[in-house]
Structure formats: C-alpha cells, structure tokens
Design a protein around this motif. Structure first.
Motif, short mmCIF file in Angstrom:
data_model
loop_
_atom_site.label_atom_id
_atom_site.label_comp_id
_atom_site.label_asym_id
_atom_site.label_seq_id
_atom_site.Cartn_x
_atom_site.Cartn_y
_atom_site.Cartn_z
N ALA A 122 0.84 -1.20 0.00
CA ALA A 122 0.00 0.00 0.00
C ALA A 122 0.87 1.24 0.00
O ALA A 122 1.88 1.30 0.70
N GLU A 123 0.47 2.22 -0.81
CA GLU A 123 1.24 3.45 -0.92
C GLU A 123 0.28 4.59 -0.57
O GLU A 123 -0.76 4.73 -1.22
N LEU A 124 0.60 5.33 0.48
CA LEU A 124 -0.31 6.39 0.94
C LEU A 124 -0.60 7.37 -0.18
O LEU A 124 0.31 7.82 -0.87
N HIS A 125 -1.87 7.65 -0.42
CA HIS A 125 -2.20 8.58 -1.49
C HIS A 125 -2.71 9.91 -0.96
O HIS A 125 -2.19 10.95 -1.27
N SER A 126 -3.78 9.89 -0.10
CA SER A 126 -4.25 11.17 0.42
C SER A 126 -5.05 11.00 1.70
O SER A 126 -5.50 9.91 2.04
N VAL A 127 -5.16 12.10 2.41
CA VAL A 127 -5.97 12.15 3.64
C VAL A 127 -7.08 13.15 3.39
O VAL A 127 -6.82 14.30 3.02
N LEU A 128 -8.34 12.70 3.55
CA LEU A 128 -9.47 13.51 3.12
C LEU A 128 -10.46 13.73 4.25
O LEU A 128 -10.66 12.83 5.09
N VAL A 154 -9.43 3.87 3.65
CA VAL A 154 -9.55 3.58 5.08
C VAL A 154 -10.40 4.69 5.69
O VAL A 154 -10.07 5.87 5.57
N THR A 155 -11.54 4.35 6.29
CA THR A 155 -12.38 5.37 6.91
C THR A 155 -12.16 5.33 8.42
O THR A 155 -12.36 4.27 9.05
N LEU A 156 -11.73 6.45 8.97
CA LEU A 156 -11.47 6.50 10.41
C LEU A 156 -12.79 6.50 11.15
O LEU A 156 -13.79 7.03 10.65
N PRO A 157 -12.84 5.92 12.33
CA PRO A 157 -14.09 5.93 13.09
C PRO A 157 -14.47 7.36 13.48
O PRO A 157 -13.63 8.11 14.00
N THR A 206 -11.07 10.06 5.64
CA THR A 206 -10.54 8.86 5.01
C THR A 206 -9.07 9.03 4.66
O THR A 206 -8.58 10.15 4.47
N ILE A 207 -8.41 7.88 4.62
CA ILE A 207 -7.02 7.85 4.16
C ILE A 207 -7.03 6.91 2.96
O ILE A 207 -7.53 5.78 3.05
N THR A 208 -6.54 7.37 1.82
CA THR A 208 -6.58 6.49 0.65
C THR A 208 -5.16 6.04 0.28
O THR A 208 -4.18 6.76 0.48
N TYR A 209 -5.11 4.82 -0.22
CA TYR A 209 -3.84 4.21 -0.63
C TYR A 209 -3.96 3.69 -2.06
O TYR A 209 -5.03 3.23 -2.46
#
Ligand SMILES: O=C(O)CCC(=O)C(=O)O
Ligand SMILES: [Fe+2]
Length: 758
Positions: A122-128, A154-157, A206-209
């Motif tokens: 997984a390669e970190l793409h963005s934090v939204l 990845v959706t944070l709680p 969310t954090i996308t990879y």
C-alpha cells in the motif's frame, strides 16, 4: 458475441463457461481493523489523533485542509461541483499501522482473486475530510503506477451519517458505510468507478492508498486438464458452416477476452485483475503444458455493427423473458448482430509491432462484448445497406493462443515488415510459401505503403522465384510505386520476363484493389509523375516503360470518359481540369517510347472527344510550355493544339448573341412531355418568364433538369393556390456567361497562335 442459438455449445463457449465458474471473485471488498488502536495517525501541528475522532479534532484538521483536486485527462482541477472535500497535505501526516498492514492486504488479495504467490503493498495517497454536504461524484482513479491494481480507502471511526462510498462494476453498485467506532477498509479494483455520497451530518475522514501488486502467478490445480482438452478441441474443430456448402478450416487462434480494463503498460500476466487473473492463468498453464501452444496477452479493438431500434419495441407489449439486457447504455434496442470485427495488438515485446484480425469463431469471453459499455457508438437511421444500424467500438484485453507451429505466421500477419525482413535475411522459399495464404490480407490491413513495397521488392529479389515474387508484390497498388523502387523492379522484370511484368502491373493497376486501401493517394496524381518515374529505369529498358505508360493512359482515358459524362458543366470542367497534369504526363511519357503507336492512338482518341475536353487539354499544353520553354512541341501536343485552335476559331466565328435574344438550349437528357414544354419556353427568344402550375413531383423534375444543366434560369415555387406555381425566370447570366466564354476562347486561341499552333 450474440447469444448462441447453437444447441451444442462450441469448445470455446464451453471453455469460457468453465473459466467463468472457476474465477468468480469480487471486484471490491470491505474489512474492519482489529481495533481502533491498530492505527496511529500523527498530524504535524495537531499531534496524535484519538480514535474515534472528536468534533474538536476534525475542526483542527479542517484548519490544515485545502480543497481537493481531481484529475481530468492531463489536467488537475478544482471544481466543487465534481469533488467537494478537504485534503490534508500528505507531508503533514504520518500514518502507522501498529501491526503492519500485511494481514489485511493478504485478505484483500485473496478476496479480489489476485494470484496466490503475489503480494500487495500500500502506498499512501491522500488524507481527506468530508464535512456535511461534501461529496465526490463518480470517477475512476488514474493508475499512475503500472503496478497499481486497486485503491484502498480507510475510513477512520467518527460519528457521521451519509458519506457512503459506492463502488460500481459491470452494472452493479456496492455501498459501503463507515463506522462510529471501527476503522473500515474498502478495497476495489482501480478500473471500478466509485463515488462518495454527500455527508448528511458529522464528518467523515478517510485515508486512501494505491495498492500495488508484486510478483507471483496463480496455481489452480484441477481445472487445467479440462481447459487443455477444450483448447485441443477448439483447434481441432472447424466452425459451423455459415451457409450450405461453406467450407471452414479449423481455427488458427483462440482469443479469450478479459473483463477488466487494462492500459497497454498495465497489462501483464502478474497484474491481471479479479476473475481475469485466474482464468488467464489457467489458460496459460494449459497452453504451456506440452509446450505446443503459445499464449500472449493482447489489446483488442472490437467493432460491432448491430441492427438496432431507437425505441423500445415492446412499448405496447410485454418483452419476452429472455430479452432483458438488449438495450445499450443510450437506450437503443440491440436487435441482431450484423457483423463483428476483432483486431488485436499483441502486448509482448518479443513480437513485432502490428495487429492481427481474428474471426468471430476464434473469440470467446465470460461477459459478451455487447453487454459491456462501448467506448464509442454511432447510430444511423435508415441509411446504407441495412435498416437502422448501431456501430459500437470497444477496447478489451485478451489472452490470444495459437499452436506453436503457427508462430511464424502469427508474427508475419501482425507485422508484414517483420515478415519481409525475415525473408530478406533467410531467403527461404518455404517460409515465403507459408505466408502465401495471408499475405494479401496482411498487406491490405496494414495499408501497403511505399516503404513496405520497397521491402517486398527486395524480398522478391532475394528469393529469386517468379511465383513467389508475384505473390509478394501483387497485393500493392500502383500509387505506391516510387522512383526508389524502379531499379529493383527493372531487375525483377529482366529476370522473370515480360509476361511476369504484365501480370504484376495488371494487379497494381487493378480497380477493385485501389478502392480497398489506397486512401489519400490519387491515381491522377501518380500519373502526373510518370515521366520522372520512367527516368529512373535503366536506359534501354523497354517492357516496363511501355506497359506503365500504356496502363496509365488506359486508366486516365477511363477517368476522362467518365468526367465527360458529368451533366453539370462547371463540375465537368473542374474535374477535367484536374486531369490536365496527368494528361500532359502521359503524352510526354508516350512520346519517349520507341514507337509512336501509343502517341498516335492517344491523339486519335482525344480528337473524338467533345468541346469539354478543352478543359483538360489547355492546362496540359500550358504546363508543357512551362516545363520546356522554347522547345519544340511533341507531335501529339502539336496535333491536339492545332485541332483545338481550329475548334476555337469555329466557335468564335459564330455570331455573338444579339441583344434581346433570350433563347436557351436545353441539353439532351429527357424527352418527356414536361421537358418538351420546358424546352419550348427556353427556346423562345422573347419569353423571359413562365408561371407554371405544377404538382409537386412534376415541379421536382423541372427543378432537377434546370439544376443539372446549370441553366441561367431561376426556378422558385409560389406557394399559393393548388397546385402551387413554379415560376421560371431567365437571367442576365445567359449573356454574361457567353461573353466570358468567348473571351476565354479568344484568349486560348491567341495563346495557341503564339505557340505556333494557330
Ligand atoms: O474518500 C473516499 O471514500 C474516496 C476518495 C476517492 O475516491 C479518491 O480520492 O479518489
Ligand atoms: Fe477515487
């Protein structure tokens, strides 16, 4: 492919069904992390995030955010109508998975059906950050890295409603929600369209990879032997005859179409997606089993032509049960498949660049092409040879398989240049014979251009066999023959003799071929360069010189004859004028031949043409003077010019039209009763106008006659009363045109006189 109506499915259909069963996998998947503590997120300026997120923390995050961009083609844009979310700069964020992410990525790999033995990273793409009302419209992520196969969100709680992530694939939509207390992971193939619905309350972070795939090929014991049997059966069995008496050979290839999308660079065995991966691997393994088949990945361009309706045929009746899925994405009803073309570019660097065309009976797939969204489509109403047609174009990747002993032919068909290079280097007549059945089609589908002709000549020389030389050369057209080819052509002509040369030229000048595939090259343009071309033949060469000139004249004479029959004067003259250069060239070429037989027959033929031929002759004469000022005329030019001068003189000696003489001649073409009345009105020197009550189709006939002959008469319909009245009025152009024409004649005659042809 259309639904098969064949009661026993063919080997390839059974093969596709087997592979479909074998490879049923998801295109997206959701997991949750073991606990919120699995993830440590540090943000510079805020510190470690406490999960679940609090309103206070999201507020701080928002302070660091900037409106997110999205890619559109080459550009990157900000448009809150498409994507409305905050993006936290990546370099401010440090994301750490306490136990690593490998376990989760392993599950994702399995669920998505990626090959065992491969590995996802997984390669970190963005934090939204999505606040109330924010969203992202449907889109597809760009695959920036060749190894990228999927996206992980990845959706944070956090406490929020709405903001669902929807993943689309092949017409199905899967909806994923985040959780107030758990970390959610959603992974989907990069070719899936997806969207984020507006957040209704709270905030969603969310954090996308990008998920990259490394190495590994799947091993799937069990299916391989049945795949292998079906493969053998496919290559053994001729396809069903299309009509009684149709003889079909067993297929030479099998293309299995893949269901996911791939770019040229992204298409490789170890990066196939979902069900494609297991199916393709099973095929490749079966092909490799005894080393007697070759399997290569390819990118296909598929064109389907459907008989189609632009509205629902069952609007007033219930549709039959098996009729669903017959509407395309624009609402056209797909009635019958008229034809399908499959062209593949092999995606393997060891193959020469080029494409091969496959027959429909050589193609199979899990998802029929017609069920896929088309890359482009075009609907035509009642035009052409069919009823309504819908043309659809698709791009689909495929595994293409063929028996290994066919490899030379497959390569040769995909690249005729490569084939010729091989022949030139190996000089092996048996190899050339293998090519024979495909050569014409192959040259045709690759455009048969001048460099290819050059190579074909060279190969013919190397092989030194009259029959093979004919096979290699005859698919070309004369328009491709250039100066550089002449010495080799002369050499071949000398070796193989006059009959051989005539045969080649017959093919090159052939009419059907030309229409097939010489777009953009004009016969008359090529003839215009004939004398220069002949200058590249060795001195003393006679056969080619004679035959090229004779055929050029035959070809040109046919064009002149057809142009002389064009009814509209202005069009006729323009078209004949366009042949002037070619005509001059043929006359010069004929004059350079050893005997003057051809020159004399050209003159004889031209003297039989009517007045319109001047439109072709005059530019040829003027061009000849420009080329060789002060030189003596070729006898043919002299004869034709002298005849032209006397024709002009006769015309000029006729009295000019008297003022007030409004009589107009109607050229031949029809002697119906209506045209009789029209001719009488036109011929009357005093009558300028005719008000003529006529029914619609009769008016149409008169309009057409006047337009075709470009008469100086206006013809308009007065729409009152029944029937309407056709109003004809003679115009001043009658006098103007004749005056202009006389001036031009006088000018031409003067010029001819000064050239010694008065
Ligand atoms: O936030 C999400 O759930 C998806 C984001 C997304 O689609 C993207 O960044 O391309
Ligand atoms: Fe996205």
């Amino acid at each position: 492919m259309a639904k098969s109506t064949n009661p026993t499915p063919s080997a390839r259909e059974r093969l596709a069904a087997l592979l479909a069963e074998h490879g049923e996998v998801a295109s997206s998947v959701q997991l949750t992390a073991k606990s919120p503590k699995a993830l440590a997120v540090d943000v510079r300026g805020i510190g470690g995030l406490k999960l679940p997120l609090t309103a206070a923390q999201t507020k701080k995050l928002r302070g660091l955010g900037r409106p997110a961009r999205f890619g559109k083609g080459e550009e990157t844009l900000v448009d809150a109508g498409v994507r409305d979310t905050w993006e936290i700069p990546r370099d401010l964020v440090d994301v750490r998975w306490v136990d690593g992410l490998d376990a989760e990525l392993g599950l994702v790999r399995e669920e998505l059906g990626l090959p065992t033995g491969s590995r996802l990273t997984a390669e970190l793409h963005s934090v939204l950050l999505y606040d109330e009302g924010q969203f992202f419209l449907p889109h597809q992520d760009s695959e920036k890295d060749d190894a990228m196969v999927a996206t992980l969100v990845v959706t944070l709680p956090s406490a929020h409603t709405g903001g669902e992530l929807i993943v689309h694939h092949r017409g199905e939509a899967t909806r994923y929600r985040g959780f107030p207390d758990r970390v959610a992971l959603v992974a989907f193939y990069a070719d899936c369209r997806h969207e984020v619905l507006p957040v209704r309350s709270g905030s969603r972070v969310t954090i996308t990879y990008n998920l990259l795939l490394q190495g590994g090929r799947g091993e799937r014991p069990g299916v391989s032997s049945s795949v292998r049997e079906l493969l053998d059966e496919h290559f053994r069995t001729s396809s069903t005859p299309r009509w009684p008496g149709d003889v079909r050979e067993p297929p030479e290839h099998l293309a299995f179409l893949l269901d996911h999308e791939y770019s040229q660079r992204g298409l490789s065995w170890d990066r196939l997606k979902g069900a494609d991966a297991s199916a393709a691997t099973a095929l490749r393994d079966a092909a490799a089993e005894q080393g007697d088949y070759e399997a290569v990945l390819a990118l296909g361009e598929i064109h389907e032509r459907w008989d189609a309706w632009d509205e629902d045929p069952y609007r007033y009746y219930p549709a039959p049960d098996d009729d669903e899925g017959r509407f395309d994405e624009n609402g056209y009803y797909l009635n019958d498949l008229i034809e399908a073309e499959h062209r593949f570019v092999l995606n393997d660097p060891s193959f020469p660049a080029g494409a091969i065309d496959l027959d429909e009976s050589e193609v199979c797939s899990v998802t029929p092409t017609s069920a896929m969204p088309a890359d482009s489509s075009e609907y035509e109403g009642y035009l052409g040879n069919y009823g309504n047609t819908l043309d659809r174009w698709y791009r689909r990747a495929a595994v293409v398989i063929w028996p290994r002993e066919q490899t030379f032919v497959v390569r040769a068909r995909s690249s005729p240049v490569w084939a010729l290079d091989t022949l030139i280097a190996g000089r092996d007549p048996d190899v050339a014979r293998e090519l024979a059945p495909y050569w014409e089609g192959s040259v045709r589908s690759h455009g048969g251009d001048a460099p290819l002709l050059g190579k074909a000549l060279e190969a013919a020389l190397a092989l030194d066999d009259a029959g093979l030389a004919t096979m290699l050369l005859s698919p070309f057209t004369i328009e491709r023959l250039g100066a550089a080819h002449m010495p080799v052509l002369a050499e071949l002509a000398a070796r193989h003799g006059a009959t051989w040369s005539r045969g080649i030229l017959d093919s090159w000048f052939g009419e059907t071929m030309r229409r097939w595939y010489s777009p953009g090259s004009s016969r008359e343009g090529w003839i215009g360069g004939l004398p220069e071309l002949l200058a590249h033949l060795p001195a003393g060469e006679r056969v080619l010189r004679q035959e090229l000139t004779q055929r050029s004249w035959d070809s040109l004479a046919a064009m002149i004859a057809s142009d002389l029959r064009v009814p509209q004067r202005s069009v006729r003259h323009r078209q004949l004028g366009d042949l002037g250069m070619a005509f001059g060239a043929v006359v010069r070429a004929a004059a350079s031949l050893r005997t003057q037989t051809l020159s004399r027959s050209i003159v004889k033929r031209c003297l039989s043409y009517g007045d319109s031929f001047s439109a072709c002759l005059m530019p040829a004469l003027r061009d000849a003077v420009d080329r060789a000022p002060g030189q003596d005329w070729e006898p043919a030019f002299l004869d034709l010019g002298t005849a032209e001068a006397s024709r002009l003189r006769t015309r000029l000696e006729m009295p000019e039209r008297a003022a007030g003489d409004w009589s107009i001649g109607l050229p031949d073409g029809c002697d119906c009763e209506l045209c009789g009345q029209l001719a009488a009105f036109l011929a009357d020197p005093e009558q300028l106008r005719k008000d003529w009550p006529l029914a619609k189709d009769r008016r149409g006939h008169v309009h057409a006659r006047i337009d075709a002959a470009e008469l100086p008469v206006t013809h308009e319909t007065r729409r009152s009363g029944r029937p309407f009245v056709l109003v004809l009025v003679k115009t001043q152009r009658l006098f103007d045109d004749e005056r202009l024409e006389r001036a031009r004649d006088a000018d031409d005659l003067g010029w001819l006189g000064r050239q010694g042809m008065g």
